[in-house]
Design a protein around this motif. Structure first.
Motif: not given
Length: 186
Positions: A27-38, A93-107
């Motif tokens: 399956e093809k999935h689009t993931l949006a990952v919100l991270v610290e800008n460092e 589980r990566i420390v500077p990652v705040h949120e992981v969204y799977d846009l394919t599943v979330d709506g």
């Protein structure tokens, strides 16, 4: 004494159910990952994919919150449902990652990509390239006597279709930004 005749994966309730419980459908999935800008965060995210042999089909990164120093990484990847779940869990589980969204599943989501195409040709091929660009709402951003550079924005499928039609007309070079995506609605 008779031998036991146990069929492999005979029933769902068997203690000897040896049927795989996972899917092998890609399956093809689009993931949006919100991270610290460092420094180093993107390398860690990409390292997760590379280290486990996962493929990245598209990758875009940009700072989205200047005051909070947050960046958004949009990744398009392909894998079985179990692999996608594993990727999301490991990203989380990566420390500077705040949120992981799977846009394919979330709506429902909106996906767009920007691409530039250089088409070299003359005569009827130039005229046909301009006609197709008009149909696809592509803009001419550079023109010489022997070539055009077109800019087009749209869904990845639209970009692919435009490229397929431009190949026989003299497509020589392509630059694509990768997918940017947001969930629709509230």
């Amino acid at each position: 004494m008779s031998a036991l005749h146990i069929k492999k994966g005979a029933t769902k309730h068997s203690a000897y159910n040896l049927r795989p419980t996972f899917s092998d459908v890609q399956e093809k999935h689009t993931l949006a990952v919100l991270v610290e800008n460092e420094p180093g965060v993107l390398a860690r995210v990409i390292g997760l994919f590379a280290g486990r042999g996962y493929n990245i089909e598209s990758l875009t990164v940009a700072e989205v919150d200047h005051t909070g120093h947050l960046s958004r990484i949009t990744i398009v990847t392909t894998g079985t449902p179990q692999v996608i779940e594993q990727i999301k869990a490991q990203l989380g589980r990566i420390v500077p990652v705040h949120e992981v969204y799977d846009l394919t599943v979330d709506g429902p989501s909106v996906e767009r990509e920007l691409a530039m195409f250089k088409v070299v040709g003359d005569g009827e091929k130039r005229v046909e390239a301009l006609r197709l660009a008009d149909i696809f709402r592509a803009s001419v951003v550079d023109s010489t006597l022997g070539s055009f550079v077109f800019e087009i924005t749209g869904a990845p499928e639209k970009i692919d279709a435009f490229a397929d039609l431009m190949r026989p007309l003299g497509l020589t070079e392509v630059a694509r930004t990768g997918v940017a995506a947001l969930l629709r609605g509230e």
